[in-house]
Design a protein around this motif. Structure first.
Motif, mmCIF file in Angstrom:
data_model
loop_
_atom_site.group_PDB
_atom_site.id
_atom_site.type_symbol
_atom_site.label_atom_id
_atom_site.label_comp_id
_atom_site.label_asym_id
_atom_site.label_seq_id
_atom_site.Cartn_x
_atom_site.Cartn_y
_atom_site.Cartn_z
ATOM 1 N N ALA A 56 -3.314 5.010 -8.335
ATOM 2 C CA ALA A 56 -3.220 4.364 -6.807
ATOM 3 C C ALA A 56 -2.255 3.084 -7.038
ATOM 4 O O ALA A 56 -1.259 3.019 -6.018
ATOM 5 C CB ALA A 56 -4.341 4.427 -6.205
ATOM 6 N N ALA A 59 1.564 3.363 -7.729
ATOM 7 C CA ALA A 59 2.498 4.335 -6.881
ATOM 8 C C ALA A 59 3.447 3.355 -6.371
ATOM 9 O O ALA A 59 4.577 3.943 -6.053
ATOM 10 C CB ALA A 59 1.548 4.714 -5.799
ATOM 11 N N ASP A 60 3.250 1.853 -6.306
ATOM 12 C CA ASP A 60 4.477 1.172 -5.706
ATOM 13 C C ASP A 60 5.315 0.523 -6.675
ATOM 14 O O ASP A 60 6.609 0.490 -6.443
ATOM 15 C CB ASP A 60 3.917 0.042 -4.903
ATOM 16 N N GLN A 82 3.740 5.221 -13.412
ATOM 17 C CA GLN A 82 3.448 6.610 -12.593
ATOM 18 C C GLN A 82 3.359 7.579 -13.904
ATOM 19 O O GLN A 82 2.331 8.308 -13.765
ATOM 20 C CB GLN A 82 4.293 6.958 -11.685
ATOM 21 N N LEU A 536 4.651 13.189 -6.442
ATOM 22 C CA LEU A 536 4.238 12.114 -7.393
ATOM 23 C C LEU A 536 4.967 11.953 -8.485
ATOM 24 O O LEU A 536 5.582 11.213 -9.131
ATOM 25 C CB LEU A 536 2.828 12.062 -7.521
ATOM 26 N N ARG A 539 8.796 11.181 -8.066
ATOM 27 C CA ARG A 539 8.922 9.719 -8.053
ATOM 28 C C ARG A 539 8.775 9.332 -9.607
ATOM 29 O O ARG A 539 9.529 8.297 -9.630
ATOM 30 C CB ARG A 539 7.764 9.217 -7.367
#
Length: 565
Positions: A56, A59-60, A82, A536, A539
């Motif tokens: 989590a 993610a950024d 990630q 996900l 990304r």
């Protein structure tokens, strides 16, 4: 300071530290097996929870911790981006469930064969090595992670001390020592060329190195990682090593060890050598050969464990296919397929352990009628088997479809060959899985050949030096030969004999069944969350191919900004 980012960075060393501390505690508690088991399970539950937080948090943006507050590139750097967090969460979840499976086997208290004091600490050290490899931001620390997990794997592979396991362990040791030596040579070449082992700094400096030197370094590292990942033609060791180990050991090996090699290829290919057409072509050819030859090897086997070992090799080719395309679509599909394969392949090896438990053998020439006798076991095999074969709409189909689409988008001749090879391999895998289903589960027992008891050979892989013992050394939590999980020599699936036409079924052990069922459920959950998961991994692939987010996270700014400053 961002409190959430600070929390993620403070948690970064725990997936490595907690298993190591747990291993020490488990060793101290060798005389108290029940407490030792609670420690092992508790540590891995905590690591899974921490891994979820890291996913989590990443993610950024990637999060970085420099151990001892030494600035990069001087100190050891841990990076949670990630890719690394997805791999960490998937691998630790499977590691936890396989540990529960091992505990459910119910015989680890037989200290004369598989001492608990050896299994639990070694298993936790293995988990620490895997976590360290995924989180490492330094090439030498990646090497250390490999060596930690490999030393633990040497011990786990030879637990029980049978002649076949020791022989397979020797092969495994020799092959991996060679690969580690090649890796060490690659590290020396990298340091000689760019003067650093920090991955982010290598990525900046490698562009200034002579192209011929770059290619040489790249091929050395690919050879080392290719051996560890079992990429053809460096994969011959795996089918002879994995089937001899105890079921939980084989399951965790199948799920994790080769994927650490695949992870290393993804990381170095995208970060250190992003524009190397020669190496990409080599990887495409290797991926095609790995897929097709591994699948052909699988359909030629008559032992369930060897079939699964060859499919393991074969499906490594799918992952290399995506990496070799060197596009965000290809890399994203490869990461998705890694997550799928870790889960499904570990599940199938756990099912093979249950088949051996019930049938007394994993040879399809000695098994029949398992579906009628144990419908639950049939379901536990059937679901991950068709998932591995790529039947829609399961996660195996989604991952393969993503890889095929990426290959079509590439449009090169090699990419089209790989698309054809991927489709052919999927059909061959489905055939191999169906062959096991028809012979071991669907075929009536009365179609098995009749053998005389004195001619029967039980479980050749594990017990050639102990023919009177008809069941494998297990690594679990109970007492050998106790209670409902004891063996009477009446195997459900073993070949019929002239003096024994009716045999008493053996119930599935509850602990092993629950753990395997949970793994099956996790595999199905990947299908239910395939959309978010694929987003996900896409990304993650975009960040990997861009490279800038990783480098900026490690140094706080790009190389251009540092030069300007």
């Amino acid at each position: 300071m961002n409190p959430a980012g600070s929390l993620v960075e403070s948690l970064l060393p725990l997936p490595v530290l907690l298993p190591l501390l747990g291993a020490g505690a488990a060793l101290v508690l060798a005389g108290r097996p029940r407490v030792q088991r609670w420690v092992s399970v508790g540590v891995l539950v905590a690591v899974v929870a921490i891994s979820a937080v890291l996913v989590a948090g990443a993610a950024d943006r990637p999060h970085v911790l420099t151990v001892g507050s030494w600035p990069a590139p001087i100190g050891i750097t841990l990076v949670a981006d990630q890719l690394s967090t997805i791999m960490l969460l998937t691998s630790m979840t499977v590691t936890l469930l396989v540990l529960l499976y091992a505990i459910g086997q119910g015989t680890s208290d037989d200290e004369t064969r598989t001492p608990v004091s050896i299994f639990h600490p070694t298993y936790l050290v293995l988990a620490a090595g895997v976590a360290n490899a995924f989180l490492s931001g330094d090439l030498f620390n990646l090497y250390v992670g490999f060596e930690v997990l490999l030393m633990a794997s040497y011990v786990l592979l030879t637990l029980g001390g049978t002649r076949s396991r020791v022989r397979a362990g020797l092969t495994y040791v020799v092959v991996n020592v060679v690969s580690s030596l090649i890796f060490l040579i690659g590290i020396a070449l990298v340091y000689a060329a760019v003067g650093t082992l920090n991955l982010a700094q290598i990525s900046e400096r490698m562009a200034a190195v002579d192209p011929g030197t770059q290619l040489a370094i790249h091929l050395v590292l690919l050879t080392a990682f290719g051996i560890k990942a079992a990429v053809f033609p460096l994969s011959a060791w795996l089918p002879d090593s994995y089937p001899t180990a105890a079921a939980p050991v084989t399951a965790v090996f199948a799920g994790l060890l080769t994927k650490v090699g695949v992870y290393s290829i993804i990381r170095t290919q995208t970060l250190l050598f992003p524009d190397d057409p020669v190496a990409e072509d080599i990887l495409m050819i290797a991926a095609l050969a790995t897929m097709v030859i591994g699948a052909l090897g699988a359909i030629a086997q008559d032992d369930v464990k060897r079939v699964l070992s060859f499919t393991l090799v074969s499906h490594i080719g799918y992952m290399i296919f995506g990496v070799a395309l060197a596009t965000p679509a290809g890399v994203g599909a490869a990461i998705f397929y890694v997550v799928h394969h870790i889960t499904v392949q570990a599940t199938l090896f756990c099912v093979a352990g249950l088949v051996e438990r019930v049938g007394g053998s994993t040879s399809t020439t000695r098994l029949a009628g398992l579906a009628a006798a144990s419908p639950l076991l049939a379901v536990l095999y059937f679901v991950p088997a068709i998932n591995l074969g790529g039947i829609p709409p399961l996660s195996g189909f989604i991952g393969k479809l993503g890889l095929v689409e990426a290959g079509v988008q590439d449009g090169s001749v090699l990419a089209w060959f790989l698309v054809g090879g991927a489709v052919l391999t999927s059909l061959l895998t489905l055939y191999a899985m169906a062959k096991v289903w028809v012979l071991a589960f669907w075929r009536p027992r009365d179609q098995l050949p009749v053998e005389h008891p004195e001619d029967a050979e039980f479980n050749d892989l594990d017990h050639e030096d102990d023919p009177d013992r008809r069941f494998p050394v297990m690594i679990g939590a109970g007492r050998a030969g106790s209670g409902e999980e004891s063996y009477s020599g009446a195997f459900l699936g073993a070949a019929r004999t002239a003096s024994d036409d009716e045999r008493v079924p053996v119930a599935l052990p509850r602990g092993m069944t629950v753990a395997t069922g949970t793994l099956v459920a996790v595999g199905l959950a990947l299908t239910l969350v395939a959309g978010p998961l694929y987003s996900l991994t896409d990304r993650a692939a975009a960040d990997l191919t861009a490279r800038t987010p990783y480098v900026t996270a490690v140094f706080g700014q790009t190389v251009d900004e540092r030069v300007t400053r």
